[in-house]
Design an enzyme around this catalytic site. Structure first.
Site, PDB file in Angstrom:
ATOM      1  N   CYS A   1       6.842  -7.081   7.001  1.00  0.00           N
ATOM      2  CA  CYS A   1       7.964  -6.539   7.758  1.00  0.00           C
ATOM      3  C   CYS A   1       8.435  -7.585   8.752  1.00  0.00           C
ATOM      4  CB  CYS A   1       7.534  -5.275   8.512  1.00  0.00           C
ATOM      5  SG  CYS A   1       8.893  -4.444   9.371  1.00  0.00           S
TER       6      CYS A   1
ATOM      7  N   GLU B   1       0.819  -1.201   0.000  1.00  0.00           N
ATOM      8  CA  GLU B   1       0.000   0.000   0.000  1.00  0.00           C
ATOM      9  C   GLU B   1       0.850   1.246   0.000  1.00  0.00           C
ATOM     10  OE1 GLU B   1      -3.674  -1.870   2.557  1.00  0.00           O
ATOM     11  OE2 GLU B   1      -2.036  -0.906   3.590  1.00  0.00           O
TER      12      GLU B   1
ATOM     13  N   CYS C   1      -0.651   5.456  10.459  1.00  0.00           N
ATOM     14  CA  CYS C   1       0.591   4.774  10.825  1.00  0.00           C
ATOM     15  C   CYS C   1       0.325   3.387  11.407  1.00  0.00           C
ATOM     16  CB  CYS C   1       1.331   5.552  11.903  1.00  0.00           C
ATOM     17  SG  CYS C   1       1.715   7.202  11.433  1.00  0.00           S
TER      18      CYS C   1
ATOM     19  N   CYS D   1       2.211  -2.697  15.727  1.00  0.00           N
ATOM     20  CA  CYS D   1       2.134  -2.301  14.317  1.00  0.00           C
ATOM     21  C   CYS D   1       1.478  -3.408  13.496  1.00  0.00           C
ATOM     22  CB  CYS D   1       3.537  -2.014  13.781  1.00  0.00           C
ATOM     23  SG  CYS D   1       3.575  -1.726  11.997  1.00  0.00           S
TER      24      CYS D   1
ATOM     25  N   CYS E   1       7.258  -5.338  15.526  1.00  0.00           N
ATOM     26  CA  CYS E   1       6.812  -4.433  16.588  1.00  0.00           C
ATOM     27  C   CYS E   1       5.374  -4.838  16.941  1.00  0.00           C
ATOM     28  CB  CYS E   1       6.866  -2.976  16.124  1.00  0.00           C
ATOM     29  SG  CYS E   1       8.547  -2.442  15.753  1.00  0.00           S
TER      30      CYS E   1
ATOM     31  N   CYS F   1       3.371   8.457   1.266  1.00  0.00           N
ATOM     32  CA  CYS F   1       3.966   7.525   2.219  1.00  0.00           C
ATOM     33  C   CYS F   1       4.115   6.195   1.482  1.00  0.00           C
ATOM     34  CB  CYS F   1       3.015   7.407   3.416  1.00  0.00           C
ATOM     35  SG  CYS F   1       3.473   6.156   4.614  1.00  0.00           S
TER      36      CYS F   1
END
Ligand code: SAH
Length: 348
Positions: free
Chosen positions: A108, A88, A328, A115, A112, A101
């Site tokens: 990933c 995205e 975010c 996230c 974390c 962004c």
């Protein structure tokens, strides 16, 4: 892997178009980059060459879905890569600028806990071309409003994919014409990546997703801290600052009872002051795998005041796109999308 439209460097394009005069290669290059054109729109080159480009250099990104929020000022674009993975990017219009962004990886590996991308896991690095093309697509979508800023705050950890990310940064700067200071790399603290960044000439902006200045807590919420604890991170950031003389910023997503106490503010101030760093306080966005609530708005303002009294400059980030999962940490491409009648599955 398929070679896609923005994967080639200028000299590789020149090799691919062997026999074409230099100025033609330049026209194609500038058309694709500076003017964000589709091959069919390269009207200053012969039709046969347009067709060749179209055939030899297919786009990396196939649009899957677009969602808008904030009065159409935030536009999330979901793309499918040539091997089926989904990523995205988010275009955000502000009064004085337009920012895209971008994602640097499909998924990933940093894990974390708070996230959404970290909760899904890692699929693969994006190529330079896949990153550059996200900016070009955003520029096309943005129309009259010039994309002025690029932030690497989408899916993935850019400094864990330095080999592809850095050439993309150079291309975004050199060929798409976006100023180095308006390109921001955001890292959770991948120290070898920060060291490599220190060696580069282009003065891009660096944001560090700190979230805690206490190893015990940071180990828990950002597991990379077990490999590169705060002391190591600070060393790398000091070298970076010495070499570049660039202002740093720290990101701090506010989690109730985790990093929003006066004690946490003092730890943050102690860590941030030597860098004269700017702190971005981010209201936590809810994600499927993390149940801790975000700090309430009044307490975020209180936390900002505490930092202020400790001599640290902090701003509270406006929460763009929260209702479309584009804020975010919420960029989590759907696990399955039926496209061309075929369900696409992520590897598990
Ligand atoms: N891997 C890079 C870039 C992607 S994350 C990094 O960690 O910096 C972009 C920013 O969103 C980071 O500051 C990240 O910590 C923050 N973020 C992640 N999840 C969030 C959430 N649920 N709410 C608010 N911010 C979040």
């Amino acid at each position: 892997m398929v070679t896609t439209r923005y994967d080639l460097s200028r000299s590789e394009l020149s090799e691919l178009l062997e026999g074409e005069p230099h100025y033609r290669v330049d026209q194609v290059w500038d058309g694709l980059h500076a003017q964000h054109r589709e091959p069919a729109e390269l009207t200053n080159v012969p039709k046969a060459l347009r067709n060749t480009i179209e055939e030899l250099l297919p786009p990396a990104l196939t649009p899957v879905r677009e969602v808008k929020a904030d009065n159409d000022k935030t536009i999330k674009q979901l793309w499918q890569l040539t091997d089926g993975h989904l990523v995205e990017s988010v275009l955000m219009h502000y009064r004085d600028r337009s920012t895209v962004c971008v994602s640097s990886q499909a998924g990933c590996a940093m894990a974390c806990t708070f996230c959404a991308t970290g909760q899904v896991g890692f699929d693969r690095h994006l190529t330079t071309g896949e990153i550059v093309e996200q900016v070009v697509r955003a520029a096309q979508r943005s129309g009259e409003r010039r994309v002025s800023n690029v932030v690497f705050m989408g899916m993935g950890e850019p400094l864990a994919n330095f080999d592809q990310v850095w050439p993309a940064v150079e291309r975004i700067h050199d060929d798409l014409g976006i100023g180095a200071r308006k390109i921001t790399l955001s890292t959770v603290g991948v120290v070898p990546g920060i060291e490599r960044l220190t060696q580069q000439d282009l003065p891009v902006s660096l944001a560090v997703s700190l979230h805690s200045a206490n190893d015990r807590i940071r180990n828990r919420i950002a597991p990379i801290n077990r490999t590169y604890p705060l002391r190591k991170l600070a060393e790398a950031l000091h070298s970076y600052r010495r070499a570049k003389n660039r202002r740093l910023s720290f990101e701090w997503a506010m989690m109730a009872g985790v990093n929003d106490s006066e004690h946490a503010a003092r730890e943050l101030a102690t860590f941030a002051r030597p860098f004269n760093a700017h702190v971005n306080l981010i209201p936590l966005n809810p994600t499927p795998g993390y149940s801790t609530p975000g700090t309430d708005p009044e307490s975020i303002i209180w936390f900002q005041d505490v930092l202020d009294s400790l001599g640290v400059n902090a701003t509270i980030r406006a929460n763009r796109g929260a209702d479309i999962d584009a804020a975010c940490g919420q960029l989590r491409a759907e696990q399955q999308v039926a496209l061309r009648g075929k369900p696409i599955r992520r590897k598990t």
